[in-house]
Write a protein that holds these residues in place. Structure first.
Motif, mmCIF file in Angstrom:
data_model
loop_
_atom_site.group_PDB
_atom_site.id
_atom_site.type_symbol
_atom_site.label_atom_id
_atom_site.label_comp_id
_atom_site.label_asym_id
_atom_site.label_seq_id
_atom_site.Cartn_x
_atom_site.Cartn_y
_atom_site.Cartn_z
ATOM 1 N N VAL A 239 -16.212 -45.269 68.465
ATOM 2 C CA VAL A 239 -15.724 -45.958 69.663
ATOM 3 C C VAL A 239 -15.282 -47.365 69.285
ATOM 4 N N GLY A 240 -14.013 -47.670 69.504
ATOM 5 C CA GLY A 240 -13.512 -49.018 69.283
ATOM 6 C C GLY A 240 -13.285 -49.329 67.827
ATOM 7 N N LEU A 613 -9.686 -57.181 70.702
ATOM 8 C CA LEU A 613 -10.811 -56.312 70.362
ATOM 9 C C LEU A 613 -12.141 -57.056 70.294
ATOM 10 N N ASN A 614 -12.465 -57.747 71.383
ATOM 11 C CA ASN A 614 -13.795 -58.332 71.525
ATOM 12 C C ASN A 614 -14.661 -57.383 72.339
ATOM 13 N N SER A 635 -6.721 -58.283 74.753
ATOM 14 C CA SER A 635 -6.231 -56.952 74.401
ATOM 15 C C SER A 635 -7.401 -56.075 73.985
ATOM 16 N N GLU A 636 -7.566 -54.972 74.673
ATOM 17 C CA GLU A 636 -8.556 -53.949 74.349
ATOM 18 C C GLU A 636 -9.993 -54.461 74.304
ATOM 19 N N ALA A 656 -9.411 -53.064 80.451
ATOM 20 C CA ALA A 656 -10.647 -53.041 79.690
ATOM 21 C C ALA A 656 -11.200 -51.629 79.581
ATOM 22 N N THR A 657 -12.119 -51.467 78.675
ATOM 23 C CA THR A 657 -12.967 -50.290 78.627
ATOM 24 C C THR A 657 -14.330 -50.675 79.189
#
Length: 778
Positions: A239-240, A613-614, A635-636, A656-657
């Motif tokens: 994941v991620g 990607l944080n 972003s993401e 977001a996720t």
């Protein structure tokens, strides 16, 4: 930003993904543990066996004469290091439990074969730099790995000899690795991040080989072989991921699997470049041979030579391939002979919603056939899961910090004429190994404490070492003027009563300051009027683990603001990074076990160049009048296994996720869920004695982005408000009477024409359990 979603299913199976609880690291650096000085390195093995709980200096233990190449640790061993602590390789004695190792640089973390059937379990490994994590035929279970950086990944330039190519994390032979978590892992070298190469049992993966493990947030840079490789894994869940600059002629793909039962990826992001020998030939993204595949929201930027568009490949068998044009205008899925009864694709992109290669648009009257609906349900359900979900974060230990510090401050005499700052600064500047341990007590400062790279300011605990500001407008801790790549290292103390707790700006940090691999852990920020942490006009905050922080009664917990000087004159466009040493970005930073209570705002991020990607994992947000996470220009971002209680808006201004989390609606709540996002395994409840009047599930907005997808959520009796166009709902349960029509296995809402398309009209589960990522919703 609306992110493309792609789901690929090959008949989903029951996958274990959850674990018990390894020990939490209660101290970032325990000053009461026995200190093993560097000049005693030759006696490390004996001293570890004698004392069990030890701490180390921020020095290199590997260069001392007669130091062992490796040391063996057993049940109950606790080792505390500091950034800069270099240590021999570590061998884990088979069958050990409750081992904790924190903050060391080591070449090896080795889990050897066991002569008996013993299992190593319930161990925690946090902030390890440089290890090759090797599971060699032994048995392990329920291990927690938090922040494995610059891992040693063996690399062999050979097109086909996978058995000789290892990874930063590697499992070989008859190893049994089950129910382990890997949170934040990084390989910045040609080697692989993960290599699972296990022996088959009667031609099939062992059910107890590689099973129930989750890799959460990974970064790979410059891979020249498979970034993720698995042979003989029962299931692979990642994941991620940010895979940067991969590609070479002998590079098969980013993801390669053979003889694997199930593969699940969410958020695979990256940039594909050609490099290395014969760099003109660059491979595809996926080379997967598995019985069951789930790919969720892959986003890949292709930078191949001569404008080549790379077609990622999924291998269904040795002879059959399916080509997926992930970022193109069309999804070509059935042109390679894979039978429609096997392949299921659900996609959401700029062309509309696509299921099984059929476009579902607002101007299209297409509806799924009965057989299509049955197949869809077989794809998604059943979801019976014998394993419990990842547990809620339990950060109540921070209550003790807050209560103790408040009581201590209340009983303090007026110390307005006292200034301990010069004494503390002198210790910082003159301590030989650059580590200052500030003893328990209350300290008063009138000007900032300045920390250079590799300076460490460490207390004896947030409830014991308290630093108070005598100037309410001051910054308490700032950089030391090093510039370039540096760190801010603070742990085990409280900062109270200033405008800024930790202030990262050019004035103090120096030009082009890029803050990486800092040690920020076990800190209480109390009564801070502007921001506990202020990311101001430095170059950036990049690749950090920030853990075990508490913010109480602050305006902003964490503030990021790029001033107008960082933009082109008269424009909103950012100055180019190569000509902008103060661009103020934040990338690849993981916030782990951060708690924000009774503040006006949690994280308020307003970058110039977009953050990337944080992640927020096992965080808590309680009683926040504004936004818990204001993520403009991000972003993401990923928010996982977190809790929001009585906050104005949990997440805003970002695609977001949000996964495996809990939201409790209270009197401050304005809206509950983010838009244009992937929302999975979320439980929304209403707080005790609160009646929903003006709170809505989604924000009321005139321009409403697509709700990318909601799956396996349990939603209390809250009005949904406006729906986004092309919204996909899978197996959710809504308690509001007005939303009961959403309680089906799958549907698509095309809001612009008020069209509902059923993917499967059967009733959803009242208490849905998500297995796409983590487990059952709370």
């Amino acid at each position: 930003m609306t992110v493309a979603l792609l789901l690929v299913f090959f008949h989903i199976v029951d996958i274990a993904c959850c674990i018990s609880s390894p020990p939490r690291i209660t101290n970032a650096y325990d000053t009461t543990a026995t200190l093993i000085p560097v000049d005693s390195a030759s006696q490390l093995q004996q001293l570890i066996s004698l004392h069990k709980v030890i701490r180390l200096e921020s020095l290199d233990y590997t260069t001392i004469p007669n130091v062992p190449d490796n040391v063996t640790v057993a049940t109950g061993t606790i080792i505390y290091g500091l950034p800069g602590t270099k240590f021999p390789g570590i061998i884990i004695q088979p069958g050990s439990v409750n081992i904790t190792i924190s903050n060391i640089d080591t070449k090896l973390l080795y889990f050897p074969p066991s002569a008996t059937n013993t299992v190593t379990k319930y161990c925690t490994f946090q902030r390890l730099v440089g290890p090759h994590v090797l599971f060699d035929n032994g048995k392990v279970s329920d291990l927690l790995f938090v922040s494995l950086t610059t891992m040693t990944a063996p690399f062999v330039h050979n097109n086909s000899l996978y058995s000789q190519v290892g990874g930063g994390i590697e499992a070989i032979g008859n190893a049994s690795v089950t129910n382990c978590r890997f949170i934040r892992s990084m390989v910045h070298s040609p080697g692989a991040t993960l290599c699972v190469n296990l022996t088959l049992v009667d031609g099939h993966p062992s059910p107890n080989g590689w099973r129930g493990n989750t890799l959460l947030w990974q970064n790979s840079l410059g891979a020249m072989q498979d970034t993720f490789y698995a042979h003989g894994a029962d299931e692979l869940t990642i994941v991620g991921s940010d895979v940067e600059s991969y590609g070479a002629a002998f590079h098969k793909s980013v993801v390669t699997t053979r003889n694997t039962n199930a593969v699940r990826f969410y958020g695979l992001h990256g940039r594909v470049d050609a490099h290395g020998p014969d760099s003109a030939a660059v491979s595809g993204l996926f080379d997967i041979d598995a019985n069951n595949i789930q790919l969720l929201s892959p986003v890949i930027s292709r930078n191949a030579p001569n404008g080549t568009v790379l077609d990622p490949e999924i291998v269904y068998s040795n002879t059959t391939r399916v080509v997926l044009q992930l970022l193109g205008t069309n999804y070509s899925t059935l042109d390679k002979g894979v039978p429609e009864s096997v392949l299921r694709v659900l996609a959401n992109n700029n062309n509309g919603v696509i299921y099984n290669n059929k476009h579902l648009r607002s101007n299209n009257s297409y509806a799924l056939s009965d057989q299509d609906q049955i197949t869809f349900q077989q794809t998604i359900l059943p979801l019976n899961n014998s394993n419990s979900a990842w547990s809620l974060p339990n950060l109540t230990y921070m209550d003790t910090w807050i209560t103790t510090v408040k009581n201590t401050i209340a009983n303090e005499e007026n110390m307005s004429n006292r200034d301990d700052g010069p004494m503390i600064q002198a210790l910082i500047d003159t301590t030989p190994n650059k580590t200052v341990v500030l003893k328990a007590g209350v300290y008063y400062i009138q000007s900032p404490l300045r920390l250079k790279k590799m300076n460490y300011l460490i207390g004896e605990g947030p409830d014991k070492t308290i630093i108070r500001a005598l100037n309410a407008s001051m910054s308490m801790i700032v950089g030391g003027g090093d510039g370039a790549s540096g760190q801010i290292n603070v742990a085990m103390l409280t900062l109270e009563g200033a405008s800024y707790g930790i202030h990262l700006n050019q004035e103090y940090s120096g030009p082009h300051f890029q803050c990486t691999d800092s040690f920020l852990s076990h800190i209480l920020f109390l009564n801070i009027s502007v921001a506990g942490i202020f990311l101001d006009d430095i170059f950036g905050l990049d690749n950090n683990l920030i853990s075990d922080l508490a913010f109480e009664s602050c305006n902003n917990a964490f503030l990021q603001y790029a001033p107008p000087s960082q933009r082109e004159p008269g424009k909103t466009t950012c100055l180019p990074a190569y000509n902008n040493p103060n661009i103020d970005y934040m990338d690849k930073t993981v916030f782990y076990r951060v708690r924000i209570t009774n503040c006006d705002s949690g994280f308020h991020l307003s970058p110039c160049r977009a953050d990337n990607l944080n992640m927020w994992f096992e965080c808590e947000f309680h009683n926040i009048s504004g936004n818990a996470l204001y993520l403009y220009g991000n972003s993401e971002p990923i928010i996982a296994s977190s809790v929001f209680t009585n906050v104005g808006t949990p997440i805003s201004e970002a695609s977001a996720t949000l996964t495996n989390s809990k939201i409790v609606v209270g009197n401050m709540s304005v809206s509950v869920l983010p838009v244009s996002s992937y929302i999975e395994g979320v439980n929304v409840t209403i707080g005790e004695d609160f009646v929903v009047v003006n709170t809505t599930l989604f924000p009321n907005r005139s321009t409403f982005g697509d709700i990318l997808m909601m799956s396996h959520c349990n939603i209390a009796d809250i009005p949904v408000s406006t729906m986004g166009d092309k919204s996909i709902f899978i197996n959710n349960y809504f308690h509001a009477e007005s939303e009961k029509h959403l309680n089906v296995v799958g549907l698509v809402l095309l809001n612009s024409s008020n069209t509902t398309i059923l993917l499967c009209g059967n009733s959803s589960q009242q208490f849905p359990q998500s297995k796409l990522l983590f487990g059952g919703a709370w």
